[in-house]
Design an enzyme around this catalytic site. Structure first.
Site, PDB file in Angstrom:
ATOM      1  N   TYR A 140       0.845  -1.198   0.000  1.00  0.00           N
ATOM      2  CA  TYR A 140       0.000   0.000   0.000  1.00  0.00           C
ATOM      3  C   TYR A 140       0.881   1.249   0.000  1.00  0.00           C
ATOM      4  O   TYR A 140       1.649   1.475   0.930  1.00  0.00           O
ATOM      5  CB  TYR A 140      -0.874  -0.040   1.247  1.00  0.00           C
ATOM      6  CG  TYR A 140      -1.956   1.003   1.373  1.00  0.00           C
ATOM      7  CD1 TYR A 140      -1.770   2.326   1.008  1.00  0.00           C
ATOM      8  CD2 TYR A 140      -3.186   0.648   1.905  1.00  0.00           C
ATOM      9  CE1 TYR A 140      -2.773   3.263   1.148  1.00  0.00           C
ATOM     10  CE2 TYR A 140      -4.206   1.575   2.064  1.00  0.00           C
ATOM     11  CZ  TYR A 140      -3.982   2.890   1.680  1.00  0.00           C
ATOM     12  OH  TYR A 140      -4.977   3.808   1.842  1.00  0.00           O
ATOM     13  N   TYR A 172      -2.311   4.714  -9.922  1.00  0.00           N
ATOM     14  CA  TYR A 172      -3.508   4.004 -10.384  1.00  0.00           C
ATOM     15  C   TYR A 172      -4.767   4.691  -9.881  1.00  0.00           C
ATOM     16  O   TYR A 172      -5.521   5.302 -10.633  1.00  0.00           O
ATOM     17  CB  TYR A 172      -3.465   2.558  -9.888  1.00  0.00           C
ATOM     18  CG  TYR A 172      -4.690   1.736 -10.234  1.00  0.00           C
ATOM     19  CD1 TYR A 172      -5.128   1.618 -11.544  1.00  0.00           C
ATOM     20  CD2 TYR A 172      -5.397   1.054  -9.234  1.00  0.00           C
ATOM     21  CE1 TYR A 172      -6.250   0.849 -11.859  1.00  0.00           C
ATOM     22  CE2 TYR A 172      -6.501   0.286  -9.542  1.00  0.00           C
ATOM     23  CZ  TYR A 172      -6.926   0.186 -10.849  1.00  0.00           C
ATOM     24  OH  TYR A 172      -8.029  -0.570 -11.150  1.00  0.00           O
TER      25      TYR A 172
END
Lengths: 133, 379
Positions: free
Chosen positions: B278, B326
């Protein structure tokens, strides 16, 4: 815009009372002697409820920081430090470094600092400044 | 959990990602949930377990017309969905439910039906961090980093390189928000947010959602898609205040969660073919590579610079482009899990050829929490 201020709870009132009196108050465990922050009525190391409040020396060093270039509306418009200092007694706390340029050149990690207080009405906040200032 | 006893049989993101002003938070949850159910060939009445963060599982279940016998509303930030997978695995194995739906939806950019970011002024964060001008993650998650850089000998260029290489992955992904190549100079010349962090070292803020459907290994074989098995899970928490991390150079929650998952799976970092860490900010992959044991402390900067995690490298990392390129709605962990599942199904836009083991590692809050899930496509 008024500065965002803390709302003390019964467990933290002694800390804010200390700031108003010009004293940085920490807590330590009577059983294991661990000094700790933030305030709470139990030792985070051993769980003992036998804890006491004591005045810290106010000496610290600069542990880490950022310089916020997009200040919150209550913090003014100039870039400012948001720092974590290592207190001489061991615990670390967040603060602003004041009385010095808010630049990477002026703010060197591990530089010695000392506490200073500023009153905002109901609350007095602890800040840190270069020890030689 | 018992390694391999639970499988992902449905996985999908929202139909649209990025800017979705015509959908509210709960609408995004539902869109993702319906897409995942379609992927698994299920309808809401087939679901008997619901887990979600952000929204309450009550809201999600009621909105979708589900009557669950098990719910989990664990909400510890962006890694909550990793914890949901772990808790769901335990619940299914215990017989509390058979088919679990985990949903995420967030109107991070458009703020339709979204709550605010803030803490009570009487909380510890409200008393001992908020008065000093912290605003949101860019001034909190970043606070440990100067200490970390000094301790490890890393530079601003090492941070910038993380963003550069993730943009290379994003270029391969048609759904990525940002696909144009960037250089280290581009990153270092992008607007200063909070020294030493420039804009291109910070994640996006977008709208979107995702959902997963889990069931037991035995039932998984009856679904339309090849199951992706869960072989290791971990979770932990450290502190709600970034200033109170025990050590600014390593996340205790990362280490505890990662070790638990790797031990459970009986694997070491050398066995891992594909990795998601992450990346709310550019320092997260550096901490993750070290705290999960992929690199010794101080070696993660060179590991990335030498292109080990880049396209063509030996350890494909954040192959969807990550939170940096993204998408990042606020609680990105769901998208890391989705990319791991795509990689294990062999359908990712930037597919790691022959990958058999994928690790998805999440962070919650500002190093407050962590969750780790290890997947395999091997029966």
């Amino acid at each position: 815009m008024d500065r965002t201020l803390p709302q003390p709870t019964p467990e933290t009132q002694h800390f804010w009372d200390g700031c108003a009196a010009g004293e940085l108050r920490l807590q330590r465990c009577v059983d294991c002697r661990e000094a700790y922050f933030p305030p709470r009525p139990l030792c985070p190391k051993c769980g003992s409820r036998a804890v006491e409040v004591f005045p810290a020396s106010g000496k610290a060093s600069l542990y880490s920081y950022v310089i916020n270039h997009r200040p919150r509306p209550d913090m003014g418009t100039a870039p400012h430090s948001i720092a974590v200092v290592a207190l001489e007694e061991g615990p670390r706390m967040m603060t602003n470094i004041v009385d010095c340029p808010q630049t990477p050149e002026a703010l060197q990690l591990d530089m010695p600092l000392k506490v200073t207080f500023q009153n905002f009405g109901a609350i007095t906040l602890p800040f840190f400044k270069p020890a030689e200032a | 959990m018992k390694p391999g006893s639970i499988a992902v049989v449905g996985a999908a993101e929202t139909t649209k990602l990025g800017k979705i002003p015509d959908m509210s938070v709960i609408g995004l949850h539902a869109d993702a949930a319906l897409n995942a159910m379609a992927d698994a060939g299920l309808k809401p009445s087939d679901i008997d377990g619901v887990a979600t963060a952000g929204a309450s599982p009550v809201e999600t279940a009621h909105y979708l017309g589900i009557t669950p016998t098990w719910v989990d509303g664990t909400s510890v930030g962006g890694c909550s969905f990793m914890l949901h997978v772990r808790h769901a695995a335990a619940a299914i194995n215990e017989g509390l439910c058979k088919t679990v739906l985990i949903t995420h939806g967030e109107s991070g950019r458009s703020r339709v039906g979204a709550g605010g970011f803030g803490r009570s002024p009487s909380s510890l964060m409200g008393q001992f961090e908020m008065p000093y001008g912290v605003t949101s993650p860019p001034t909190m998650f970043t606070v440990p980093v100067l200490r970390y850089l000094k301790a490890r000998g890393y530079t601003e260029e090492d941070l910038a390189m993380v963003s550069v290489i993730q943009r290379e992955w994003a270029a391969k992904n048609p759904r990525a928000s940002f696909k144009d190549p960037i250089t280290v100079d581009d990153v270092l010349n992008s607007p200063m947010i909070a020294w030493p962090f420039r804009m291109l070292m910070c994640c996006l803020v977008t709208d979107g959602g995702g959902a997963l459907i889990l069931t037991s290994r035995e039932r998984a074989k009856d679904f339309p898609k090849k199951p992706v098995y869960i072989i290791g899970t971990g979770e932990s928490v450290e502190t709600p205040m970034v200033s109170q991390m025990v050590d600014f150079t390593t996340s205790k929650a990362f280490r505890v969660s990662g070790k638990k998952a790797f031990d459970e799976a009986g694997i070491t970092p050398k066995d891992v073919d594909h990795l998601m860490i992450y990346d709310a900010f550019a320092h997260l992959p550096l901490y993750g590579l070290e705290d999960l044991g992929f690199c010794a402390p101080g070696e993660a900067g060179a590991f990335i610079r030498e292109r080990n995690t880049a396209p063509g490298g030996k350890l494909p990392l954040n192959t969807n482009g990550g939170g940096l390129s993204y998408m990042h709605s606020g609680m990105y962990g769901m998208y890391a899990l989705q990319e791991s599942v795509r990689q294990m199904r062999g359908i990712a836009p930037a597919q790691a050829q022959g990958a058999k083991i994928a690790v998805s590692h999440g962070v919650g809050g500002m190093f407050a929490a962590s969750g780790t899930i290890i997947f395999t496509n091997q029966d």
